[in-house]
Enzyme design. Structure first.
Site, PDB file in Angstrom:
ATOM      1  N   CYS A 121      15.253  24.192   3.055  1.00  0.00           N
ATOM      2  CA  CYS A 121      14.308  25.052   2.338  1.00  0.00           C
ATOM      3  C   CYS A 121      13.408  24.182   1.463  1.00  0.00           C
ATOM      4  O   CYS A 121      13.496  22.966   1.483  1.00  0.00           O
ATOM      5  CB  CYS A 121      15.061  26.046   1.468  1.00  0.00           C
ATOM      6  SG  CYS A 121      16.362  26.933   2.352  1.00  0.00           S
ATOM      7  N   MET A 122      12.562  24.822   0.675  1.00  0.00           N
ATOM      8  CA  MET A 122      11.659  24.065  -0.189  1.00  0.00           C
ATOM      9  C   MET A 122      12.438  23.203  -1.187  1.00  0.00           C
ATOM     10  O   MET A 122      12.055  22.067  -1.462  1.00  0.00           O
ATOM     11  CB  MET A 122      10.726  25.023  -0.929  1.00  0.00           C
ATOM     12  CG  MET A 122       9.663  24.323  -1.748  1.00  0.00           C
ATOM     13  SD  MET A 122       8.558  25.466  -2.590  1.00  0.00           S
ATOM     14  CE  MET A 122       7.601  26.095  -1.223  1.00  0.00           C
ATOM     15  N   ASP A 123      13.554  23.746  -1.691  1.00  0.00           N
ATOM     16  CA  ASP A 123      14.252  23.090  -2.798  1.00  0.00           C
ATOM     17  C   ASP A 123      15.697  22.723  -2.498  1.00  0.00           C
ATOM     18  O   ASP A 123      16.357  22.138  -3.348  1.00  0.00           O
ATOM     19  CB  ASP A 123      14.315  24.040  -4.013  1.00  0.00           C
ATOM     20  CG  ASP A 123      13.044  24.814  -4.195  1.00  0.00           C
ATOM     21  OD1 ASP A 123      11.999  24.153  -4.340  1.00  0.00           O
ATOM     22  OD2 ASP A 123      13.081  26.053  -4.176  1.00  0.00           O
ATOM     23  N   ARG A 144       0.981 -10.865   6.983  1.00  0.00           N
ATOM     24  CA  ARG A 144       0.953  -9.664   6.127  1.00  0.00           C
ATOM     25  C   ARG A 144       2.120  -8.773   6.513  1.00  0.00           C
ATOM     26  O   ARG A 144       2.094  -8.123   7.551  1.00  0.00           O
ATOM     27  CB  ARG A 144      -0.351  -8.869   6.337  1.00  0.00           C
ATOM     28  CG  ARG A 144      -1.629  -9.607   5.996  1.00  0.00           C
ATOM     29  CD  ARG A 144      -2.831  -8.684   6.150  1.00  0.00           C
ATOM     30  NE  ARG A 144      -2.882  -8.028   7.438  1.00  0.00           N
ATOM     31  CZ  ARG A 144      -3.449  -8.550   8.531  1.00  0.00           C
ATOM     32  NH1 ARG A 144      -4.042  -9.706   8.478  1.00  0.00           N
ATOM     33  NH2 ARG A 144      -3.430  -7.873   9.662  1.00  0.00           N
ATOM     34  N   ARG A 180     -10.497  -0.009  14.386  1.00  0.00           N
ATOM     35  CA  ARG A 180     -10.239   0.773  13.183  1.00  0.00           C
ATOM     36  C   ARG A 180     -11.088   0.121  12.099  1.00  0.00           C
ATOM     37  O   ARG A 180     -12.290   0.009  12.265  1.00  0.00           O
ATOM     38  CB  ARG A 180      -8.726   0.738  12.899  1.00  0.00           C
ATOM     39  CG  ARG A 180      -8.206   1.928  12.166  1.00  0.00           C
ATOM     40  CD  ARG A 180      -6.704   1.857  11.960  1.00  0.00           C
ATOM     41  NE  ARG A 180      -6.287   0.745  11.084  1.00  0.00           N
ATOM     42  CZ  ARG A 180      -5.052   0.566  10.645  1.00  0.00           C
ATOM     43  NH1 ARG A 180      -4.089   1.399  10.998  1.00  0.00           N
ATOM     44  NH2 ARG A 180      -4.743  -0.445   9.851  1.00  0.00           N
ATOM     45  N   HIS A 211      -6.206  -7.192  12.572  1.00  0.00           N
ATOM     46  CA  HIS A 211      -4.969  -6.412  12.654  1.00  0.00           C
ATOM     47  C   HIS A 211      -4.688  -6.088  14.119  1.00  0.00           C
ATOM     48  O   HIS A 211      -5.602  -5.747  14.870  1.00  0.00           O
ATOM     49  CB  HIS A 211      -5.144  -5.135  11.834  1.00  0.00           C
ATOM     50  CG  HIS A 211      -3.878  -4.432  11.450  1.00  0.00           C
ATOM     51  ND1 HIS A 211      -2.707  -5.089  11.143  1.00  0.00           N
ATOM     52  CD2 HIS A 211      -3.602  -3.115  11.297  1.00  0.00           C
ATOM     53  CE1 HIS A 211      -1.769  -4.197  10.819  1.00  0.00           C
ATOM     54  NE2 HIS A 211      -2.288  -2.996  10.915  1.00  0.00           N
ATOM     55  N   LYS A 247       0.856  -1.200   0.000  1.00  0.00           N
ATOM     56  CA  LYS A 247       0.000   0.000   0.000  1.00  0.00           C
ATOM     57  C   LYS A 247       0.888   1.245   0.000  1.00  0.00           C
ATOM     58  O   LYS A 247       2.090   1.149   0.278  1.00  0.00           O
ATOM     59  CB  LYS A 247      -0.912  -0.037   1.219  1.00  0.00           C
ATOM     60  CG  LYS A 247      -0.180   0.013   2.559  1.00  0.00           C
ATOM     61  CD  LYS A 247      -1.099  -0.294   3.726  1.00  0.00           C
ATOM     62  CE  LYS A 247      -0.348  -0.201   5.047  1.00  0.00           C
ATOM     63  NZ  LYS A 247      -1.186  -0.636   6.185  1.00  0.00           N
ATOM     64  N   TYR A 305      17.801  30.462   5.369  1.00  0.00           N
ATOM     65  CA  TYR A 305      16.785  31.318   5.997  1.00  0.00           C
ATOM     66  C   TYR A 305      16.976  31.440   7.504  1.00  0.00           C
ATOM     67  O   TYR A 305      17.232  30.436   8.189  1.00  0.00           O
ATOM     68  CB  TYR A 305      15.392  30.743   5.752  1.00  0.00           C
ATOM     69  CG  TYR A 305      14.903  30.878   4.339  1.00  0.00           C
ATOM     70  CD1 TYR A 305      14.928  32.100   3.680  1.00  0.00           C
ATOM     71  CD2 TYR A 305      14.385  29.769   3.670  1.00  0.00           C
ATOM     72  CE1 TYR A 305      14.456  32.209   2.372  1.00  0.00           C
ATOM     73  CE2 TYR A 305      13.912  29.883   2.375  1.00  0.00           C
ATOM     74  CZ  TYR A 305      13.948  31.097   1.728  1.00  0.00           C
ATOM     75  OH  TYR A 305      13.483  31.194   0.455  1.00  0.00           O
TER      76      TYR A 305
HETATM   77  C1  LIG Z   1      -0.425  -1.741   6.736  1.00  0.00           C
HETATM   78  C2  LIG Z   1      -1.006  -2.994   7.153  1.00  0.00           C
HETATM   79  C3  LIG Z   1      -0.201  -4.131   7.335  1.00  0.00           C
HETATM   80  C4  LIG Z   1       1.303  -4.101   7.257  1.00  0.00           C
HETATM   81  O1  LIG Z   1       1.814  -3.634   8.478  1.00  0.00           O
HETATM   82  P1  LIG Z   1       3.405  -3.598   8.720  1.00  0.00           P
HETATM   83  O2  LIG Z   1       3.540  -3.145  10.126  1.00  0.00           O
HETATM   84  O3  LIG Z   1       3.939  -2.598   7.757  1.00  0.00           O
HETATM   85  O4  LIG Z   1       3.902  -4.948   8.470  1.00  0.00           O
HETATM   86  C5  LIG Z   1      -0.812  -5.328   7.612  1.00  0.00           C
HETATM   87  N1  LIG Z   1      -2.154  -5.411   7.737  1.00  0.00           N
HETATM   88  C6  LIG Z   1      -2.958  -4.337   7.602  1.00  0.00           C
HETATM   89  C7  LIG Z   1      -4.421  -4.489   7.761  1.00  0.00           C
HETATM   90  C8  LIG Z   1      -2.421  -3.088   7.323  1.00  0.00           C
HETATM   91  O5  LIG Z   1      -3.217  -2.021   7.206  1.00  0.00           O
END
Ligand SMILES: *Cc1c(COP(=O)(O)O)cnc(C)c1O
Length: 409
Positions: A348-350, A258, A170, A202, A72, A301
């Site tokens: 700075c920005m750049d 995951r 969540r 999660h 992601k 700056y």
């Molecule tokens: C982002 C995410 C992960 C991965 O988590 P890490 O800590 O980067 O391994 C796994 N499961 C869900 C639902 C997530 O949103």
């Protein structure tokens, strides 16, 4: 080194993705480019060999469980398709993303492995996702009904993973909703065309390996799996562990882990020290200019830094618009050749400045200042995160603007 793309650049659909292998037109316009130099001034290099190494290590830790690489947020800022491909080469079985748009982009980039997307807006394009063989994480009864209605007409198998909220509060279905959603999905399975592949959840405190909430969540998750079986589902790919749990709690690997952050070689639990991960991201920028300054001269700056002695500073053409946090001003170093030099004054920005002191190595414009890298003299995202009181996840996803991306390994 291969193709490069601008992290901040939204890619067009379809074969246009391949255009990223092309030449200068796709590259950011910078002074160096205008002078005819082939390379962009600021380059984030992703070492795909490091990603393969990290995924192999995760597979080892996961024992018999499979690995889903989470890509992601454009692969945590590392490039989703390229990192997914490397991870799959190293034996990851599935790819995980938050949104359907992210999943569809991976399909367009030619990723054919199973892809799961789990975070859906109320108007999410379930049909487009299912037509592209994207597995959907389902977190509510409304989502279950929507997927069931589409599955009934689609004419191809639909995969659903049911997301249970076991304590993170969540995304994921709350416990009161588990039975109604499971009944809905079981009915959909009986109609044919839809299969609940797995249940998932999660963890809220996986980065505190001894915290009792981890085991409480695991117990609730097991109850959810048992309930699903009683209600007629037969999930075979259940998954709970993120990177932190995958590395520290092999007993919670279930069928699949995951792994996001660890795939990129960044530690989900920095306090544990070296876990054998290899950071994939390096960051370098070519010096645009060097100049002599006198004792007492203020720099950048606000003159937040003043030279104590006469010396040389180098101007590096990267700023907060390119993803270098302004809060790092005066709090990081770069490596040039075999030596570390402090960055001085405001970012700075750049651009920002580096104090070369007496410039013992005779550093000149065109040489590369390495901000992040694998050598002991290089900075690390974790070091920056410690300095700023944040986590490496946040900093990895910041790079943008004129920062070009290159792939190695
Ligand atoms: C982002 C995410 C992960 C991965 O988590 P890490 O800590 O980067 O391994 C796994 N499961 C869900 C639902 C997530 O949103």
């Amino acid at each position: 080194m291969g193709h490069r793309a601008r992290p901040g650049h939204r890619q067009a659909a379809g074969p246009a993705d391949d255009d990223r292998c092309r030449g200068p037109a796709d590259r950011p316009l910078q002074p160096a480019a205008m002078s005819g130099a082939a390379e962009p001034a600021v380059v984030a290099t992703i070492d795909l060999a490091a990603i393969r190494h990290n995924v192999a290590l995760l597979r080892q830790r996961a024992g018999g469980a499979a690995v889903m690489v989470v890509v992601k947020a454009d692969g945590y800022g590392h490039g989703a398709a390229e990192c997914a491909r490397a991870a799959l080469q190293a034996g990851a079985r599935e790819v995980g993303v938050a949104t359907i748009d992210e999943a569809l982009a991976l399909r367009r980039a030619g990723i054919r492995a199973p892809i799961l997307a789990w975070l859906h807006a109320s108007d999410a394009q379930f049909r487009a996702a299912l037509e592209a063989d994207i597995a959907l994480g389902v977190s509510s009864l409304a989502q279950a009904r929507a997927v069931r209605a589409i599955a009934a007409t689609l004419g191809r198998p639909v995969r659903v993973d049911l997301k249970l909220d076991t304590g993170l509060a969540r995304n994921g279905a709350q416990a009161e909703q588990w039975a109604p959603i499971m009944r809905e999905l079981a009915a959909a399975e009986r109609e044919g065309g839809l299969r609940v592949h797995g249940l998932f959840s999660h963890l809220a405190r996986a980065d505190e390996p001894l915290h009792p909430l981890i085991d409480e969540q695991a117990a609730r998750f097991r109850q959810g799996v048992a309930l699903a079986r009683r209600l007629g589902l037969a999930p075979t790919a259940n998954h709970l562990a993120n990177s932190a749990a995958a590395l520290t709690r092999p007993d919670l690997a279930f069928d699949l882990v995951r792994a996001g952050i660890a795939s990129y070689g960044l530690s989900p639990i920095p306090q544990l020290g070296d876990l054998g991960l290899r950071p994939a991201l390096s960051l370098g920028a070519r010096i645009a200019l060097t100049k002599r300054i006198g004792a007492g001269d203020g720099v950048s700056y606000g003159h937040a830094w003043t030279a104590e002695r006469a010396g040389t500073v180098a101007l590096v053409p990267m700023g907060y618009a390119d993803g270098l946090p302004r809060a790092l001003s005066g709090r990081f170093s770069v490596r040039i050749g075999g030596r570390r030099y402090p960055a001085v004054g405001r970012i700075c920005m750049d651009q920002f400045l580096v104090d070369l002191g007496d410039n013992p190595d005779g550093i000149q414009a065109g040489e590369t200042a390495t901000l992040l890298g694998p050598s002991a003299l290089d900075g690390t995202l974790q070091g920056w995160a410690d300095e700023l009181g944040t986590i490496s996840y946040e900093l990895a996803t910041l790079l943008r603007g004129r920062t070009a991306r290159a792939y190695a390994g």
